[in-house]
Design a protein around this motif. Sequence first.
Motif, PDB file in Angstrom:
ATOM      1  N   ILE A 116       5.722  -1.399 -21.540  1.00 28.75           N
ATOM      2  CA  ILE A 116       5.850  -0.807 -20.202  1.00 28.75           C
ATOM      3  C   ILE A 116       5.601  -1.865 -19.136  1.00 28.75           C
ATOM      4  CG2 ILE A 116       4.974   0.964 -18.634  1.00 28.75           C
ATOM      5  CD1 ILE A 116       4.030   2.507 -21.105  1.00 28.75           C
ATOM      6  N   LEU A 117       6.502  -1.927 -18.163  1.00 27.97           N
ATOM      7  CA  LEU A 117       6.330  -2.763 -16.982  1.00 27.97           C
ATOM      8  C   LEU A 117       6.520  -1.901 -15.740  1.00 27.97           C
ATOM      9  CD1 LEU A 117       8.271  -6.035 -17.897  1.00 27.97           C
ATOM     10  CD2 LEU A 117       5.791  -5.721 -17.823  1.00 27.97           C
ATOM     11  N   ARG A 118       5.813  -2.246 -14.680  1.00 25.36           N
ATOM     12  CA  ARG A 118       5.909  -1.497 -13.430  1.00 25.36           C
ATOM     13  C   ARG A 118       6.410  -2.415 -12.322  1.00 25.36           C
ATOM     14  NH1 ARG A 118       1.792   0.605 -16.460  1.00 25.36           N
ATOM     15  NH2 ARG A 118       1.530   2.871 -16.382  1.00 25.36           N
ATOM     16  N   ALA A 119       7.497  -2.013 -11.678  1.00 25.50           N
ATOM     17  CA  ALA A 119       8.057  -2.768 -10.550  1.00 25.50           C
ATOM     18  C   ALA A 119       7.750  -2.000  -9.280  1.00 25.50           C
ATOM     19  CB  ALA A 119       9.566  -2.942 -10.724  1.00 25.50           C
ATOM     20  N   ARG A 120       7.224  -2.686  -8.291  1.00 29.60           N
ATOM     21  CA  ARG A 120       6.809  -1.999  -7.068  1.00 29.60           C
ATOM     22  C   ARG A 120       7.253  -2.773  -5.839  1.00 29.60           C
ATOM     23  NH1 ARG A 120       1.912   1.437  -5.313  1.00 29.60           N
ATOM     24  NH2 ARG A 120       2.085   2.241  -7.414  1.00 29.60           N
ATOM     25  N   ARG A 121       7.705  -2.027  -4.842  1.00 25.36           N
ATOM     26  CA  ARG A 121       8.085  -2.651  -3.576  1.00 25.36           C
ATOM     27  C   ARG A 121       7.462  -1.871  -2.428  1.00 25.36           C
ATOM     28  NH1 ARG A 121      13.126  -0.333  -1.039  1.00 25.36           N
ATOM     29  NH2 ARG A 121      13.598   1.603  -2.167  1.00 25.36           N
ATOM     30  N   SER A 122       7.232  -2.580  -1.330  1.00 29.91           N
ATOM     31  CA  SER A 122       6.654  -1.955  -0.146  1.00 29.91           C
ATOM     32  C   SER A 122       7.767  -1.370   0.714  1.00 29.91           C
ATOM     33  CB  SER A 122       5.859  -2.980   0.660  1.00 29.91           C
ATOM     34  OG  SER A 122       5.466  -2.434   1.904  1.00 29.91           O
ATOM     35  N   LEU A 123       7.654  -0.081   1.028  1.00 21.79           N
ATOM     36  CA  LEU A 123       8.591   0.547   1.958  1.00 21.79           C
ATOM     37  C   LEU A 123       8.175   0.271   3.398  1.00 21.79           C
ATOM     38  CD1 LEU A 123       9.126   3.991   0.176  1.00 21.79           C
ATOM     39  CD2 LEU A 123      10.575   1.958   0.064  1.00 21.79           C
ATOM     40  N   HIS A 148       7.049  -2.658   4.418  1.00 19.96           N
ATOM     41  CA  HIS A 148       7.464  -4.040   4.713  1.00 19.96           C
ATOM     42  C   HIS A 148       8.629  -4.400   3.780  1.00 19.96           C
ATOM     43  CE1 HIS A 148       3.782  -4.411   7.101  1.00 19.96           C
ATOM     44  NE2 HIS A 148       3.142  -3.883   6.068  1.00 19.96           N
ATOM     45  N   PRO A 149       9.837  -3.983   4.122  1.00 24.94           N
ATOM     46  CA  PRO A 149      10.987  -4.125   3.217  1.00 24.94           C
ATOM     47  C   PRO A 149      11.315  -5.565   2.825  1.00 24.94           C
ATOM     48  CG  PRO A 149      11.476  -2.602   5.014  1.00 24.94           C
ATOM     49  CD  PRO A 149      10.195  -3.263   5.360  1.00 24.94           C
ATOM     50  N   THR A 150      10.938  -6.543   3.649  1.00 32.40           N
ATOM     51  CA  THR A 150      11.267  -7.936   3.329  1.00 32.40           C
ATOM     52  C   THR A 150      10.220  -8.591   2.428  1.00 32.40           C
ATOM     53  OG1 THR A 150      10.166  -8.718   5.348  1.00 32.40           O
ATOM     54  CG2 THR A 150      12.523  -8.206   5.501  1.00 32.40           C
ATOM     55  N   ALA A 151       9.114  -7.911   2.170  1.00 33.39           N
ATOM     56  CA  ALA A 151       8.069  -8.478   1.307  1.00 33.39           C
ATOM     57  C   ALA A 151       8.571  -8.569  -0.130  1.00 33.39           C
ATOM     58  CB  ALA A 151       6.811  -7.613   1.374  1.00 33.39           C
ATOM     59  N   PRO A 152       8.025  -9.485  -0.927  1.00 33.23           N
ATOM     60  CA  PRO A 152       8.451  -9.597  -2.330  1.00 33.23           C
ATOM     61  C   PRO A 152       8.143  -8.329  -3.112  1.00 33.23           C
ATOM     62  CG  PRO A 152       7.136 -11.515  -1.661  1.00 33.23           C
ATOM     63  CD  PRO A 152       7.000 -10.495  -0.581  1.00 33.23           C
ATOM     64  N   TRP A 153       8.939  -8.091  -4.159  1.00 30.82           N
ATOM     65  CA  TRP A 153       8.596  -7.059  -5.132  1.00 30.82           C
ATOM     66  C   TRP A 153       7.391  -7.554  -5.925  1.00 30.82           C
ATOM     67  CZ3 TRP A 153      11.537  -2.665  -7.282  1.00 30.82           C
ATOM     68  CH2 TRP A 153      12.595  -2.270  -6.462  1.00 30.82           C
ATOM     69  N   HIS A 154       6.751  -6.649  -6.654  1.00 25.37           N
ATOM     70  CA  HIS A 154       5.681  -7.032  -7.575  1.00 25.37           C
ATOM     71  C   HIS A 154       5.963  -6.434  -8.942  1.00 25.37           C
ATOM     72  CE1 HIS A 154       2.260  -9.098  -5.442  1.00 25.37           C
ATOM     73  NE2 HIS A 154       3.138  -8.898  -4.491  1.00 25.37           N
ATOM     74  N   ASP A 170      -0.127  -9.517 -12.735  1.00 22.63           N
ATOM     75  CA  ASP A 170       0.580  -9.084 -11.532  1.00 22.63           C
ATOM     76  C   ASP A 170       1.239 -10.306 -10.903  1.00 22.63           C
ATOM     77  OD1 ASP A 170       1.380  -8.214  -8.996  1.00 22.63           O
ATOM     78  OD2 ASP A 170      -0.315  -6.854  -8.786  1.00 22.63           O
ATOM     79  N   VAL A 171       2.572 -10.283 -10.793  1.00 16.39           N
ATOM     80  CA  VAL A 171       3.288 -11.435 -10.239  1.00 16.39           C
ATOM     81  C   VAL A 171       4.284 -10.963  -9.186  1.00 16.39           C
ATOM     82  CG1 VAL A 171       3.057 -12.879 -12.284  1.00 16.39           C
ATOM     83  CG2 VAL A 171       5.021 -11.353 -12.080  1.00 16.39           C
ATOM     84  N   ALA A 172       4.480 -11.778  -8.164  1.00 16.55           N
ATOM     85  CA  ALA A 172       5.494 -11.501  -7.151  1.00 16.55           C
ATOM     86  C   ALA A 172       6.873 -11.821  -7.723  1.00 16.55           C
ATOM     87  CB  ALA A 172       5.229 -12.325  -5.896  1.00 16.55           C
ATOM     88  N   ALA A 173       7.887 -11.098  -7.237  1.00 16.97           N
ATOM     89  CA  ALA A 173       9.247 -11.279  -7.751  1.00 16.97           C
ATOM     90  C   ALA A 173      10.256 -11.086  -6.621  1.00 16.97           C
ATOM     91  CB  ALA A 173       9.523 -10.284  -8.880  1.00 16.97           C
ATOM     92  N   SER A 174      11.489 -11.497  -6.888  1.00 19.49           N
ATOM     93  CA  SER A 174      12.549 -11.347  -5.882  1.00 19.49           C
ATOM     94  C   SER A 174      13.064  -9.912  -5.862  1.00 19.49           C
ATOM     95  CB  SER A 174      13.700 -12.312  -6.187  1.00 19.49           C
ATOM     96  OG  SER A 174      14.392 -11.881  -7.352  1.00 19.49           O
ATOM     97  N   HIS A 175      13.935  -9.620  -4.903  1.00 18.66           N
ATOM     98  CA  HIS A 175      14.462  -8.258  -4.750  1.00 18.66           C
ATOM     99  C   HIS A 175      15.458  -7.895  -5.851  1.00 18.66           C
ATOM    100  CE1 HIS A 175      13.217  -7.417  -0.339  1.00 18.66           C
ATOM    101  NE2 HIS A 175      12.422  -8.313  -0.886  1.00 18.66           N
ATOM    102  N   SER A 176      15.843  -8.855  -6.669  1.00 18.94           N
ATOM    103  CA  SER A 176      16.757  -8.565  -7.773  1.00 18.94           C
ATOM    104  C   SER A 176      16.001  -8.158  -9.046  1.00 18.94           C
ATOM    105  CB  SER A 176      17.642  -9.784  -8.071  1.00 18.94           C
ATOM    106  OG  SER A 176      16.849 -10.900  -8.450  1.00 18.94           O
ATOM    107  N   LEU A 177      14.712  -7.879  -8.925  1.00 20.50           N
ATOM    108  CA  LEU A 177      13.898  -7.527 -10.089  1.00 20.50           C
ATOM    109  C   LEU A 177      14.459  -6.356 -10.900  1.00 20.50           C
ATOM    110  CD1 LEU A 177      11.371  -7.872 -11.834  1.00 20.50           C
ATOM    111  CD2 LEU A 177      10.116  -6.497 -10.151  1.00 20.50           C
ATOM    112  N   PRO A 178      14.883  -5.235 -10.277  1.00 17.81           N
ATOM    113  CA  PRO A 178      15.418  -4.137 -11.083  1.00 17.81           C
ATOM    114  C   PRO A 178      16.631  -4.542 -11.925  1.00 17.81           C
ATOM    115  CG  PRO A 178      14.894  -3.362  -8.885  1.00 17.81           C
ATOM    116  CD  PRO A 178      14.779  -4.860  -8.852  1.00 17.81           C
ATOM    117  N   GLU A 179      17.535  -5.322 -11.333  1.00 20.50           N
ATOM    118  CA  GLU A 179      18.709  -5.770 -12.081  1.00 20.50           C
ATOM    119  C   GLU A 179      18.308  -6.674 -13.241  1.00 20.50           C
ATOM    120  OE1 GLU A 179      18.359  -5.879  -8.824  1.00 20.50           O
ATOM    121  OE2 GLU A 179      19.935  -4.527  -8.058  1.00 20.50           O
TER     122      GLU A 179
END
Length: 209
Positions: free
Chosen positions: A69-76, A78-84, A107-116
């Motif tokens: 299991i992995l969890r991808a999270r983004r801030s609504l 601050h939309p330009t902030a990195p995903w985690h 816990d690591v920061a990631a780009s917006h293409s993380l889901p893909e």
Amino acid sequence: MEAPPVTVMPVTGGTINMMEYLLQGSVLDQALESLLHRLRGLCDNMEPESFTDHELVYLLKGQQGNPFILRARRSLSHPTAPWHLRYLGQPEVGDKSRHALVRNCVDVAASHSLPEFLNEMGFRMDHEFVSNGHIFRKGAMKVVVSKLSRILVPGNTDNTERLSLSYLVELSVLAPAGQDTVSEDMRSFAEQLKPLVHLEKIDPSKQRH
């Protein structure tokens, strides 16, 4: 609909490969203001940080055993902030005298293409939800008070429904392995929040992912 993951932590920081010490509880909506007032008096920041996050839980099923299991999270907020991207290990069951649940946390920061990227790696999105609330801090301790909402239309974070008439309350510390004294500090702090909220060490056998 799958239940949301047991822990809900907002996108704050990117500490890598630490142990998470955790206590959890809940408070009814009508008691929220009393709890926030108490936390303002106890914590370092009188005015809490606010957050609204969108979290997606991904599974990778192997040939045997439980899925990875992995969890991808983004801030609504601050939309330009990195995903985690966050991985939470199985809770340690060794020392029953510990006052908090303990598990590995990456816990690591990631780009917006993380889901893909996760989809291309073979992960399947199991469920998603929105959490919003407040963050208080007391030294190394973090208190998160959050409301969870299910997403009614996949991917549409504007179309949500609250899961309950209560707020999830989590007290956590990220620390290197072996720093078990932090659980005593957490227990002492949790005592000061009673009877507004009872923060407890969750039984790993009762956890649902």
